[in-house]
Design an enzyme around this catalytic site. Structure first.
Site, PDB file in Angstrom:
ATOM      1  CB  CYS A 150      36.852  78.479  74.382  1.00 32.09           C
ATOM      2  SG  CYS A 150      36.925  78.821  72.719  1.00 32.09           S
TER       3      CYS A 150
ATOM      4  NE  ARG B 213      37.012  77.689  63.612  1.00 34.06           N
ATOM      5  CZ  ARG B 213      36.369  77.777  64.498  1.00 34.06           C
ATOM      6  NH1 ARG B 213      37.064  77.723  65.836  1.00 34.06           N
ATOM      7  NH2 ARG B 213      35.204  78.229  64.753  1.00 34.06           N
TER       8      ARG B 213
ATOM      9  CG  HIS C 124      39.646  75.165  74.799  1.00 29.36           C
ATOM     10  ND1 HIS C 124      38.320  75.256  74.345  1.00 29.36           N
ATOM     11  CD2 HIS C 124      40.368  75.253  74.001  1.00 29.36           C
ATOM     12  CE1 HIS C 124      38.417  75.448  72.889  1.00 29.36           C
ATOM     13  NE2 HIS C 124      39.669  75.285  72.810  1.00 29.36           N
TER      14      HIS C 124
HETATM   15  N1  GLN Z   1      32.233  79.374  68.951  1.00 32.61           N
HETATM   16  C1  GLN Z   1      33.553  80.119  69.374  1.00 32.61           C
HETATM   17  C2  GLN Z   1      34.466  80.544  68.449  1.00 32.61           C
HETATM   18  O1  GLN Z   1      34.884  79.821  67.342  1.00 32.61           O
HETATM   19  C3  GLN Z   1      34.176  79.377  70.399  1.00 32.61           C
HETATM   20  C4  GLN Z   1      34.576  78.211  70.182  1.00 32.61           C
HETATM   21  C5  GLN Z   1      35.192  77.378  71.254  1.00 32.61           C
HETATM   22  O2  GLN Z   1      34.627  77.245  72.362  1.00 32.61           O
HETATM   23  N2  GLN Z   1      36.073  76.423  70.739  1.00 32.61           N
HETATM   24  O3  GLN Z   1      34.873  81.523  68.640  1.00 32.61           O
END
Ligand code: GLN
Length: 252
Positions: A95, A129, A196
């Site tokens: 990630c 998101r 993850h």
């Molecule tokens: N900050 C990054 C995003 O939102 C990674 C997030 C994460 O590692 N869950 O894309």
């Protein structure tokens, strides 16, 4: 008995969703084959010395944590690339760590974070998101297809360079960008992925693939065939997770 040397990059900053659990899986599965895992934290002040670690691990983090480490990590780009691309060490980046192993990440508030440039990818935060269960189909070794089940939560949209290899193709979920049908990136023994939470307990085959690559780095030989384990719980966890992703609906 072989000691597998793991370099855990920025464990104090990048450990969202208990990504650290992946290390516990490596340790257990190595021990069941008579090997030992020696994990070293590689923080801000620690140099990366090519050849010193067989497997590098980078966890995930929110934009805030990524901002704190990005420059320090990018400053270590050359030795890290040498370790993985020239010395053939294995690497798993998850990630936020995956995003920083590419050429860079522009965060949600427009922050430009430099990347390592080890993976042929670029990431820019989008509007929406991408959250939920994911199912992938992977073929890391020609002729050996496997499914990978996990969970994603990211706002970054990652674009791979044309012709480069993803980790897998998306059966259900968003993947790199919600459009391409690709998830993750793979260069040699290095893997980056959005999955993850932790990923390896329910995808034991990937843990073993990475351990075999790390052992190959350690011994200088070919990746060994690891003795199969019973993996009943792991198979059930995989099935539950895969089913959740499937019922969410295929996007590709
Ligand atoms: N900050 C990054 C995003 O939102 C990674 C997030 C994460 O590692 N869950 O894309």
């Amino acid at each position: 008995m072989t000691t597998i040397r793991v370099g855990h990059l920025y464990p104090d900053y990048l450990n969202i969703y208990a990504d650290r659990g992946n290390i516990a899986v490596f340790a257990r599965r190595a021990a069941l084959r008579g090997h030992m895992l020696e994990v070293t934290a590689l923080g801000m002040d620690d140099p990366i010395v090519p050849g010193q670690h067989d497997l590098y691990y980078v966890g995930g983090g929110q934009d805030r944590e990524q901002l704190l480490v990005a420059e320090n990590l990018a400053g270590k780009a050359e030795p890290l690339k040498e370790a993985v691309l020239a010395h053939d060490a294995a690497l798993l980046a998850v990630c936020g760590g995956y995003q920083l192993l590419g050429r860079g990440y522009r965060g949600f508030h427009g922050e430009d974070m430099p990347g390592v440039g080890l993976l042929p990818a670029e990431t820019v935060a989008g509007e929406r998101r991408m959250i939920g269960d994911v199912l992938l189909e992977c073929e890391l070794e020609p002729g050996s297809r496997q499914t990978l089940a996990g969970f994603e939560n990211h706002i970054g949209r990652t674009t791979l360079d044309p012709g480069s290899s993803p980790l897998g193709s998306v059966v259900a979920g968003f993947g790199n960008d919600g459009e391409s049908g690709f998830e993750g990136a793979r260069v040699g023994r290095a893997i980056g992925t959005y999955l993850h939470g932790p990923l390896l307990p329910r995808n034991a085959w990937l843990a073993d693939w990475l351990l075999a690559q790390a052992l190959a780095h350690r011994t200088g030989g070919a990746p060994p065939e690891l003795e199969p384990l019973a993996d009943e719980l792991e198979a059930r966890a995989h099935a539950v997770s895969a089913e959740r992703a499937r019922s969410r609906g295929g996007r590709f």
